[in-house]
Design an enzyme around this catalytic site. Structure first.
Site, PDB file in Angstrom:
ATOM      1  N   LYS A 180       1.165  -1.538   0.194  1.00  0.00           N
ATOM      2  CA  LYS A 180      -0.394  -0.221  -0.082  1.00  0.00           C
ATOM      3  C   LYS A 180       1.110   0.801   0.027  1.00  0.00           C
ATOM      4  O   LYS A 180       1.379   2.165   1.104  1.00  0.00           O
ATOM      5  CB  LYS A 180      -0.738  -0.751   1.205  1.00  0.00           C
ATOM      6  CG  LYS A 180      -2.446   0.510   1.444  1.00  0.00           C
ATOM      7  CD  LYS A 180      -3.141   0.412   1.790  1.00  0.00           C
ATOM      8  CE  LYS A 180      -4.463   1.549   2.142  1.00  0.00           C
ATOM      9  NZ  LYS A 180      -4.805   1.434   0.490  1.00  0.00           N
TER      10      LYS A 180
HETATM   11  N1  PPE Z   1      -7.879  -1.821  -3.246  1.00  0.00           N
HETATM   12  C1  PPE Z   1      -6.994  -0.075  -2.908  1.00  0.00           C
HETATM   13  C2  PPE Z   1      -6.439   0.144  -4.507  1.00  0.00           C
HETATM   14  C3  PPE Z   1      -7.714   0.180  -2.135  1.00  0.00           C
HETATM   15  O1  PPE Z   1      -6.627   1.468  -1.699  1.00  0.00           O
HETATM   16  C4  PPE Z   1      -7.392  -0.238  -0.278  1.00  0.00           C
HETATM   17  C5  PPE Z   1      -8.413   0.288   0.808  1.00  0.00           C
HETATM   18  C6  PPE Z   1      -8.548  -1.394  -0.303  1.00  0.00           C
HETATM   19  C7  PPE Z   1      -8.109  -2.171  -1.880  1.00  0.00           C
HETATM   20  C8  PPE Z   1      -9.342  -2.034   0.249  1.00  0.00           C
HETATM   21  O2  PPE Z   1      -8.341  -2.729   0.994  1.00  0.00           O
HETATM   22  P1  PPE Z   1      -8.472  -2.773   3.130  1.00  0.00           P
HETATM   23  O3  PPE Z   1      -9.005  -1.110   3.500  1.00  0.00           O
HETATM   24  O4  PPE Z   1      -7.676  -3.483   3.453  1.00  0.00           O
HETATM   25  O5  PPE Z   1     -10.141  -3.087   2.825  1.00  0.00           O
HETATM   26  N2  PPE Z   1      -7.858   1.776   0.380  1.00  0.00           N
HETATM   27  C9  PPE Z   1      -8.031   3.197   1.700  1.00  0.00           C
HETATM   28  C10 PPE Z   1      -7.578   4.601   0.998  1.00  0.00           C
HETATM   29  C11 PPE Z   1      -8.576   5.458   0.950  1.00  0.00           C
HETATM   30  C12 PPE Z   1      -8.160   6.752   0.578  1.00  0.00           C
HETATM   31  O6  PPE Z   1      -9.456   7.527  -0.502  1.00  0.00           O
HETATM   32  O7  PPE Z   1      -7.200   7.348   1.488  1.00  0.00           O
HETATM   33  C13 PPE Z   1      -8.494   2.554   2.279  1.00  0.00           C
HETATM   34  O8  PPE Z   1      -9.812   2.499   2.381  1.00  0.00           O
HETATM   35  O9  PPE Z   1      -8.582   3.466   3.517  1.00  0.00           O
END
Ligand code: PPE
Length: 307
Positions: free
Chosen positions: A161
């Site tokens: 991430k």
């Molecule tokens: N894919 C991506 C690309 C992504 O950024 C997130 C979280 C997810 C999947 C889901 O991951 P999880 O949160 O572990 O279920 N995106 C983060 C950032 C959003 C933002 O606008 O900044 C979040 O959900 O915190």
């Protein structure tokens, strides 16, 4: 309100500083090259007080992301877990919070070859309501397939991430919103559905749940949670490559993410999905997700860290 101009405190390299003083130099390395890692997680109000959802897993992913980037975080995971708890507490966010830890290279040097860079860590927390707004929780979102592909696994590191990865997300999101959609569906470089700009994708067809495998999508912690809940309900879940037309003909579609939570999708590329609103299995999983994060399912107490 600007994110800079708020009351409260931010954990910065081991101590709390007033929110407005949490400043960093313009020559900060990560600002120039995007090499940094972050997390996003939420704390929710429960009957027994405020609790952070899956704190340990998020911190673990932060360390794994840093490892992929060869970045050495100068703190232990216990220390960062405590710091996140304290950040919620010291900002009095007992009604719930979004927590944003980030590790970045400082201004100790510039240029790609800088070899004296220190890893700095910040943790901020604030009240971030519904990511997509309240009404889409039942109505669903409109997605548009992006002309920007999701990262190729050998271009940027999809398991991390990483800050820089989000340039791709922002390009896709800007394109989608400028076309009137709420979010982008990003396909991988081979043309299979990967995920949305900041959330994982699930589709349901004939009562079977499908989600793209994790080749180029982030290994989302909400995704894992939903798979666990689906298994508990005896819903079949299959991880596989999905094409965009499989999404067009799905009965239900939804997105998952810490910020996005569980959000139904009602349309992709101007094609209505299913009945064009939240479907019944999505509603079950969404309700169970909210019960879980609000501490109403004691089977998963170890996923909640009370403040
Ligand atoms: N894919 C991506 C690309 C992504 O950024 C997130 C979280 C997810 C999947 C889901 O991951 P999880 O949160 O572990 O279920 N995106 C983060 C950032 C959003 C933002 O606008 O900044 C979040 O959900 O915190």
């Amino acid at each position: 309100m600007s994110m800079e101009d708020r009351e409260g405190v931010i954990w910065y390299d081991g101590e709390f500083v007033p929110w407005k003083d949490a400043k960093t130099h313009v020559l900060t390395h990560t600002l120039h090259y995007g090499m940094g890692v972050f997390e996003g997680l939420r704390a929710y109000k429960t009957e027994h007080g405020c609790a952070i959802f899956r704190l340990q897993e998020h911190t673990k992913r932060l360390f794994l992301s840093a490892h992929i980037l060869n970045m050495k975080i100068p703190y232990g995971s216990d220390e960062l877990n405590t710091a996140q708890i304290e950040t919620v507490k010291n900002n009095k966010l007992f009604e719930g919070a979004y927590i944003r830890p980030m590790c970045f290279f400082g201004a100790e040097g510039l240029g790609l070859r800088a070899d004296n860079l220190k890893v700095h860590v910040i943790i901020a927390a604030w009240n971030w309501g519904k990511y997509f707004g309240e009404e889409v929780q039942s109505l669903g979102l409109r997605l548009k397939t992006s002309s920007f592909s999701r990262h190729h696994v050998n271009v940027t590191m999809c398991k991390a991430k990483a800050n820089g990865n989000y340039m791709n997300s922002m390009l896709a999101l800007q394109e989608a919103t400028s076309c009137g959609a709420d979010d982008a569906l990003l396909l991988d470089t081979e043309g299979y559905a990967a995920e949305a700009s900041g959330a994982n994708l699930f589709i349901i067809r004939d009562d079977i749940i499908y989600t793209p495998d994790l080749t180029s999508a982030l290994d989302g912690i909400t995704r894992r949670t939903i798979i666990e809940l689906a298994n508990k309900n005896n819903f079949k879940v299959i991880e596989k490559r999905l094409t965009r037309d499989e999404i067009y003909i799905a009965d239900e579609v939804f997105l998952t993410g810490s910020a996005a939570e569980v959000t139904p999708v009602r349309e992709l590329d101007s094609r209505q999905i299913g009945k064009g609103k939240r479907g019944p299995m999505t509603e079950i999983l969404q309700t169970q997700y909210f019960d879980l994060v609000h501490g109403k399912n004691n089977q998963y107490d170890d996923w909640l860290t009370y403040i």
